[in-house]
Design a protein around this motif. Structure first.
Motif, PDB file in Angstrom:
ATOM      1  N   ARG A 132       0.823  -1.207   0.000  1.00  0.00           N
ATOM      2  CA  ARG A 132       0.000   0.000   0.000  1.00  0.00           C
ATOM      3  C   ARG A 132       0.862   1.263   0.000  1.00  0.00           C
ATOM      4  NH1 ARG A 132      -4.060   1.843   4.847  1.00  0.00           N
ATOM      5  NH2 ARG A 132      -4.955   3.687   3.820  1.00  0.00           N
ATOM      6  N   LEU A 133       1.946   1.239   0.784  1.00  0.00           N
ATOM      7  CA  LEU A 133       2.814   2.405   0.862  1.00  0.00           C
ATOM      8  C   LEU A 133       3.572   2.630  -0.448  1.00  0.00           C
ATOM      9  CD1 LEU A 133       4.268   2.010   4.465  1.00  0.00           C
ATOM     10  CD2 LEU A 133       2.676   3.769   3.672  1.00  0.00           C
ATOM     11  N   LYS A 134       3.931   1.542  -1.133  1.00  0.00           N
ATOM     12  CA  LYS A 134       4.696   1.669  -2.373  1.00  0.00           C
ATOM     13  C   LYS A 134       3.925   2.416  -3.454  1.00  0.00           C
ATOM     14  CE  LYS A 134       8.090  -2.074  -2.299  1.00  0.00           C
ATOM     15  NZ  LYS A 134       8.524  -3.351  -2.932  1.00  0.00           N
ATOM     16  N   LYS A 135       2.587   2.399  -3.345  1.00  0.00           N
ATOM     17  CA  LYS A 135       1.769   3.102  -4.332  1.00  0.00           C
ATOM     18  C   LYS A 135       2.020   4.613  -4.300  1.00  0.00           C
ATOM     19  CE  LYS A 135      -2.022  -0.244  -4.300  1.00  0.00           C
ATOM     20  NZ  LYS A 135      -3.476  -0.457  -3.997  1.00  0.00           N
ATOM     21  N   HIS A 136       2.558   5.102  -3.187  1.00  0.00           N
ATOM     22  CA  HIS A 136       2.777   6.530  -3.027  1.00  0.00           C
ATOM     23  C   HIS A 136       4.213   6.949  -3.343  1.00  0.00           C
ATOM     24  CE1 HIS A 136      -1.166   7.248  -1.171  1.00  0.00           C
ATOM     25  NE2 HIS A 136      -1.011   6.057  -0.643  1.00  0.00           N
ATOM     26  N   LEU A 137       5.040   6.001  -3.758  1.00  0.00           N
ATOM     27  CA  LEU A 137       6.406   6.332  -4.142  1.00  0.00           C
ATOM     28  C   LEU A 137       6.427   6.887  -5.563  1.00  0.00           C
ATOM     29  CD1 LEU A 137       8.348   3.204  -2.804  1.00  0.00           C
ATOM     30  CD2 LEU A 137       8.454   5.530  -1.900  1.00  0.00           C
ATOM     31  N   PRO A 138       7.353   7.788  -5.867  1.00  0.00           N
ATOM     32  CA  PRO A 138       7.454   8.290  -7.241  1.00  0.00           C
ATOM     33  C   PRO A 138       7.930   7.181  -8.166  1.00  0.00           C
ATOM     34  CG  PRO A 138       9.324   9.031  -5.929  1.00  0.00           C
ATOM     35  CD  PRO A 138       8.365   8.374  -4.970  1.00  0.00           C
ATOM     36  N   PRO A 139       7.698   7.322  -9.469  1.00  0.00           N
ATOM     37  CA  PRO A 139       8.147   6.294 -10.421  1.00  0.00           C
ATOM     38  C   PRO A 139       9.648   6.089 -10.322  1.00  0.00           C
ATOM     39  CG  PRO A 139       6.689   7.875 -11.486  1.00  0.00           C
ATOM     40  CD  PRO A 139       7.002   8.434 -10.133  1.00  0.00           C
ATOM     41  N   ASN A 140      10.060   4.838 -10.287  1.00  0.00           N
ATOM     42  CA  ASN A 140      11.483   4.513 -10.182  1.00  0.00           C
ATOM     43  C   ASN A 140      12.002   4.121 -11.559  1.00  0.00           C
ATOM     44  OD1 ASN A 140      14.033   3.827  -9.398  1.00  0.00           O
ATOM     45  ND2 ASN A 140      13.463   2.035  -8.201  1.00  0.00           N
ATOM     46  N   LYS A 141      12.268   5.137 -12.373  1.00  0.00           N
ATOM     47  CA  LYS A 141      12.707   4.872 -13.742  1.00  0.00           C
ATOM     48  C   LYS A 141      14.125   4.329 -13.822  1.00  0.00           C
ATOM     49  CE  LYS A 141       9.859   8.556 -15.769  1.00  0.00           C
ATOM     50  NZ  LYS A 141       9.890   9.788 -16.600  1.00  0.00           N
ATOM     51  N   LEU A 142      14.933   4.603 -12.801  1.00  0.00           N
ATOM     52  CA  LEU A 142      16.358   4.255 -12.877  1.00  0.00           C
ATOM     53  C   LEU A 142      16.722   2.982 -12.121  1.00  0.00           C
ATOM     54  CD1 LEU A 142      18.007   7.782 -12.489  1.00  0.00           C
ATOM     55  CD2 LEU A 142      17.319   6.604 -14.570  1.00  0.00           C
ATOM     56  N   GLY A 143      15.775   2.432 -11.392  1.00  0.00           N
ATOM     57  CA  GLY A 143      16.076   1.247 -10.576  1.00  0.00           C
ATOM     58  C   GLY A 143      16.646   0.098 -11.390  1.00  0.00           C
ATOM     59  N   GLY A 144      17.826  -0.371 -11.026  1.00  0.00           N
ATOM     60  CA  GLY A 144      18.453  -1.499 -11.711  1.00  0.00           C
ATOM     61  C   GLY A 144      19.150  -1.143 -13.015  1.00  0.00           C
ATOM     62  N   LYS A 145      19.052   0.104 -13.449  1.00  0.00           N
ATOM     63  CA  LYS A 145      19.668   0.503 -14.718  1.00  0.00           C
ATOM     64  C   LYS A 145      21.111   0.951 -14.515  1.00  0.00           C
ATOM     65  CE  LYS A 145      15.447   1.933 -17.102  1.00  0.00           C
ATOM     66  NZ  LYS A 145      14.762   3.030 -17.831  1.00  0.00           N
ATOM     67  N   LYS A 146      21.894   0.796 -15.562  1.00  0.00           N
ATOM     68  CA  LYS A 146      23.286   1.241 -15.544  1.00  0.00           C
ATOM     69  C   LYS A 146      23.545   2.152 -16.743  1.00  0.00           C
ATOM     70  CE  LYS A 146      25.304  -2.661 -13.023  1.00  0.00           C
ATOM     71  NZ  LYS A 146      25.657  -1.828 -11.857  1.00  0.00           N
ATOM     72  N   ILE A 147      24.412   3.142 -16.535  1.00  0.00           N
ATOM     73  CA  ILE A 147      24.834   4.035 -17.608  1.00  0.00           C
ATOM     74  C   ILE A 147      26.354   3.994 -17.667  1.00  0.00           C
ATOM     75  CG2 ILE A 147      24.849   6.410 -18.464  1.00  0.00           C
ATOM     76  CD1 ILE A 147      22.284   6.922 -16.925  1.00  0.00           C
ATOM     77  N   ASN A 148      26.871   3.585 -18.782  1.00  0.00           N
ATOM     78  CA  ASN A 148      28.328   3.416 -18.936  1.00  0.00           C
ATOM     79  C   ASN A 148      28.904   2.523 -17.836  1.00  0.00           C
ATOM     80  OD1 ASN A 148      28.144   5.131 -21.127  1.00  0.00           O
ATOM     81  ND2 ASN A 148      28.906   6.928 -20.020  1.00  0.00           N
ATOM     82  N   GLY A 149      28.158   1.497 -17.474  1.00  0.00           N
ATOM     83  CA  GLY A 149      28.634   0.538 -16.488  1.00  0.00           C
ATOM     84  C   GLY A 149      28.438   0.951 -15.041  1.00  0.00           C
TER      85      GLY A 149
END
Length: 356
Positions: free
Chosen positions: A301-318
């Motif tokens: 229920r609480l996670k519904k109020h978190l902002p979108p996590n667009k970067l979670g688990g992503k890497k940029i240039n390693g």
């Protein structure tokens, strides 16, 4: 924006990207992957570029400022004013930065590259029509302007500031200026003297009005002053005026400021005198979340109020994208604490130039 940064990164010139704090974590992450990046606020941006230039070398360092074009252009205008009005080296050292003089300020101005295509949707309302109104109807007023307002409005406040009749800078700079002027008027007013009205043009987001009014009232009350008034004028363009239908207003049309053209609330497209993004978080929403946590709300229920996590688990240039996006904020915190760029950021600037 990415193409603009990449163009600077391709040159073998020591470069620092100064990015406004009100950008997404994704923007900060991508920027950091291209050029050494530090965040800034409207309160510390001038000191950030002055220190960076002094520390790396005004002739050597190129500062890329973005994405707010108005703020970047206004910073250049501010430096131009220091140069054109003939500030002495002593005044520059005392009022701006102890390691600068006329020559280094000129070098700094010539080495700032401002992103050409960005602006704040609210401050964009302070355009030429507002400028014309201020010049025509409020020539006797003090003029304040945030660093993000369009250049025309900024120039009026900048010119006034040279005679201490205006101020340019952050919201805190504006508030401090208004407080000082009201305090001076209150202390100099005689109990039986003529009434005096101070007029202040407020060239920034309307949410600041409440804190200004409260502060002015406190100053006048503490000085037992009854013959000094402060008028806060908030000028906006016609885009920020909502016309009320004749059926609702009686027999005539009534213009209301502020008001969103589409009805209640604000829109990112304009039509309102307040920032829709700054108003997304409020005390009621925070209170609701505290209640949920106190009531033992489950994690889903609480996670519904978190902002979108667009970067979670992503890497940029390693590198982890969230870590990369947080780096400019850490650099800014180091600067605010130590009043100089961190050794890590300086090394990154030097390394980036050699790799180009």
């Amino acid at each position: 924006y990415k193409a603009w940064l990449s163009k600077s990164a391709a040159d073998d010139v020591e470069s620092l990207h100064v990015v406004y704090i009100n950008t997404s974590l994704e923007t900060k992450a991508v920027s950091s992957s291209i050029l050494p990046t530090i965040t800034c606020t409207s309160s510390n941006v001038l000191q950030t570029i002055l220190q960076a230039s002094a520390q790396i070398g005004p002739e050597e360092l190129r500062i890329c400022y973005g994405p707010d074009t108005y703020m970047g252009d206004n910073l250049v205008s501010l430096l131009d004013a220091v140069i054109s009005t003939g500030w002495s080296d002593e005044r520059i050292k005392s009022d701006l930065h102890p390691l600068h003089d006329q020559n280094t300020i000129k070098a700094l101005r010539d080495n700032i590259d401002v992103y050409p295509s960005g602006n704040c949707v609210v401050h964009h309302m302070f355009g030429q029509s507002v400028v014309d109104t201020v010049l025509k109807k409020y020539s006797d007023a003090y003029v304040t302007a945030h660093l993000e307002v369009p250049g025309e409005m900024f120039q009026i406040a900048l010119r006034k500031s040279l005679d201490d009749e205006g101020v340019v800078g952050s919201t805190s700079n504006i508030l401090n200026f208004i407080e000082r002027k009201v305090e001076e008027a209150a202390k100099s007013a005689s109990p039986n003297g003529e009434r005096k009205r101070l007029k202040f043009i407020l060239g920034t987001e309307a949410g600041m009005v409440t804190s200004i009014v409260r502060s002015v009232q406190d100053i006048l009350d503490s000085n037992a002053c009854r013959n000094v008034e402060a008028e806060i004028v908030f000028p906006v363009s016609s885009e920020a005026v909502m016309g009320v239908d004749e059926a609702d207003a009686g027999t005539t049309s009534l213009e209301v400021v502020p008001g969103a053209a589409g009805g209640e609330g604000c829109s990112a497209a304009g039509g309102c005198a307040t920032c829709p993004f700054m108003k997304m978080n409020d005390l009621d929403a925070v209170h609701d979340l505290v209640d949920m946590i106190s009531d033992g709300a489950n994690e889903v229920r609480l996670k519904k109020h978190l902002p979108p996590n667009k970067l979670g688990g992503k890497k940029i240039n390693g590198r982890d994208a969230i870590e990369l996006g947080s780096e400019p904020i850490v650099y800014m915190r180091d600067f605010m604490k130590e009043k100089r760029l961190s050794p890590e950021l300086v090394e990154s600037i030097e390394r980036s130039a050699m790799a180009a």
